[in-house]
Design a protein around this motif. Sequence first.
Motif, mmCIF file in Angstrom:
data_model
loop_
_atom_site.group_PDB
_atom_site.id
_atom_site.type_symbol
_atom_site.label_atom_id
_atom_site.label_comp_id
_atom_site.label_asym_id
_atom_site.label_seq_id
_atom_site.Cartn_x
_atom_site.Cartn_y
_atom_site.Cartn_z
ATOM 1 N N GLU A 22 36.213 -6.243 34.273
ATOM 2 C CA GLU A 22 35.087 -7.053 34.710
ATOM 3 C C GLU A 22 34.991 -8.295 33.830
ATOM 4 O OE1 GLU A 22 32.770 -6.885 37.078
ATOM 5 O OE2 GLU A 22 33.363 -5.001 38.005
ATOM 6 N N CYS A 78 31.848 -0.457 36.145
ATOM 7 C CA CYS A 78 32.965 0.108 35.371
ATOM 8 C C CYS A 78 32.843 1.631 35.273
ATOM 9 C CB CYS A 78 32.990 -0.500 33.979
ATOM 10 S SG CYS A 78 33.569 -2.214 33.953
ATOM 11 N N ALA A 93 27.813 -5.043 35.446
ATOM 12 C CA ALA A 93 29.220 -4.853 35.100
ATOM 13 C C ALA A 93 29.466 -3.462 34.515
ATOM 14 C CB ALA A 93 29.652 -5.934 34.116
#
Length: 825
Positions: free
Chosen positions: A794, A812, A808
């Motif tokens: 990211e 993830c 983000a």
Amino acid sequence: MKVALATVGALCLLALLTWLLLSGLNMNSARFDRELKALGDFTRFERGISREVLTARAGLSRNYDGLVRLADAYDETLTRLREATASNPEESAAVEVLAARVRRHQELIEQFKTKNALLQNSFAYFCLFGARLAASDDKAVVVAASALAAAMLHLTLDTSAAAAREVEAKLEGVSRLQSSPGEADSIRAILGHGRMLHDVLPGVDAILKSLIAEANNREQDASLASITKRQLDARALARRNRLLLYATSLLLLAGLVYFGVQLRAGAMALRRRAAFEHVTASISTRFINSRPDDISGHVESALQQLAECIGADRAYFVSTAKSCRWAREGVGFPQGWPDLALKSVSRFDRDENGIICIPRVRPAHGHGTMNLLADAGVRGWLCIPALAGERAAILGFDVVRAGDLIPWVDFPLFRMAFDAIANAVNRVKLEQEKERLQVKLQQVRRMETIGTFASGIAHNFNNIVGAILGYTEIADARLRSSGGPAASLAEIRRAGERARELVGQILTFGRRGEGRRERLCIRALVAETRALLAASLPSHVKFAVTEKTQTTIVWAEPAQLQQVILNLCNNAAQAMKEPGLIELCIEAREIAQPMRVGRGEVGPGRFVIVSVSDPGAGMDDATVERIFEPFFTTRSDGNGLGLATVREIVEDHGGAVEVQSAVGAGTRFDVWLPSVRSNEPISVQHASELALRGAGETVLVLETDRRRLLRHEEILAALGYEPVGFTKSVDAVAACRTARARFDVALVCHLPGGAALDLAAALHDAVPTLPIILAAPSTAELGAPLLVDSGITELVHHPLVSAELAGALSRCLAASFASGSYSYG
């Protein structure tokens, strides 16, 4: 005594020659001469009739008066032939053969006059209505009309069956056009006259071919042979030989005299030509060795030398860019001259060398071209023109006082002098252009320095703003949602976001290089941007989108193009003090030739045009000239980077920006972007980030600055994560290698010189399944292959913002859980 004998001998010789000449005379020569003259006139008038017919066929005759006069003279000549040959049956029979041909000619001429009048009338109307259709706004109508005109032109040159079929096909194509009511009458008219031309042209050409086939000299030769036969019988072979010898001797004497005179004249011309070439060479050498500042004086000196060669009183070199003059003492230039000569030179006839030479000007009645010279006081004129559009120029010489141009000069040699002077003048122009480009280059370098300087400041300021926003978010999370401190923090956060937006514009303006680009659908991007504008535009401003095409695919960076649209729409809203509508139009256009748009040039190729129009106060020309300058603004609260950034982004994408504005009439911006042909559906998906909280997952944080590291740890802790910070890359890599399952996500912050990518790659080698987030101030120069090779999962902006970082991290962890590599440590 010898003189007397010589005189007697000369007299005897002269008497002998005279006797030989008189003895060879034919007593019937007078009638023979009348017959030959009548026969010659017959042939001449017959050719004149053919010439008039061809002239009328070409449309160069307005009436048939000349043809009628020649036909009457044709008949009168036939009558004279009959009278002259009435005494000889053989010659009379030959004349009657000519009379039969005259009757056939008269019948064909009458047929031609009738059909050619109809043909010329149809041609006139066909051209009239063809011009109207060629000016139509309907491209199909223009194409069909042009094709029909071309086919008709071909038919006028070639009336074969193939050409006629081509015209029929083009007529059928025009008849099938779907046109507006205003053009329907023109289409019907051009179809009617076109079919008339299609039917009449072959017939007219057939008549012309018949006339040409009839116009042969067989009958005239027969008549001439009959007339001369009797004269040839009367001549004696010896007398003819003596007369031929006498004439030959005289011709030889005349030839000797003539060639002697020619040789003398040729020698003098060669000497004068050499002298003129020497003058031209000296002029060229002087120009080559001159500095640009001295060329104007040398041009005047060259004009004087050339003028003295031909006895001119004035000389000048005039072009669209520069004018140089010379005149004798006491001789001046009238007002408007010689500039008027450059404008009017195309009206004069030129010789095969393209030179206009008028040794003596004789004014004509009315408004003839000679009157232009007479009004300027010109009595003799020599002009060497070079008409090439914007580079048109003339080299002229005027005789003002009594006398003509010196006739012995080889005027085509002045073309060399013209080239020498033109090259010298162009050299001055090129030097000026060089200076202008150098000034422009210096300005560009200054702007580049400003952009680099602004970018450096913005990077440092970005860290300060990030700290403000980070600590504001931490403080806001610890306060209650209501109350004075919370409101103050909200104001601080809004000010920080505005500062961050300004920093982003400065970074975009100062950025060099190409960012990560992809195939992008402008329609989808506008749809997404429209949602953002709906929340930011004032309540009195409405927003409407018009789509004129479905093919709006470009190769671009989505975030940058979105910034272009947002900047243009926000500027439009700020220009509207009264309620109104901002119109955004999307259309496609294909151009075959390069086209000037704004300060740049685009094409050829296909382009997507995004237009933003507003009915605001508009701008004057002086403001329009400066609106794209960095830091130029007309608003007290503006920063002057919005439109500068717009043009920087668009030109970086290979496009151009054009603005049209007038005071009180609103403003329109047209953004031209190169289109990419693709049949794949492409959409823009930039979903807003959700600030999701963590559940105690461990995040490795690498930040070389300890104070920023503490701030990042506080942000992660506030989001529900357990941060583990490192200031040294070696320690971070060692921690990963020691306990591979210890960390759930790695956050690598910006390091100068591209070291962040190297560290990410080292972490990826140590723990291949570890998701890595890269925080960077600008990602424009990071390509997708480079990020994949470094193991980056990211990207987020640096300094960190809680909402973006939370999204983000959430993505993830979700991806890691889906792949089965998530650790429940």
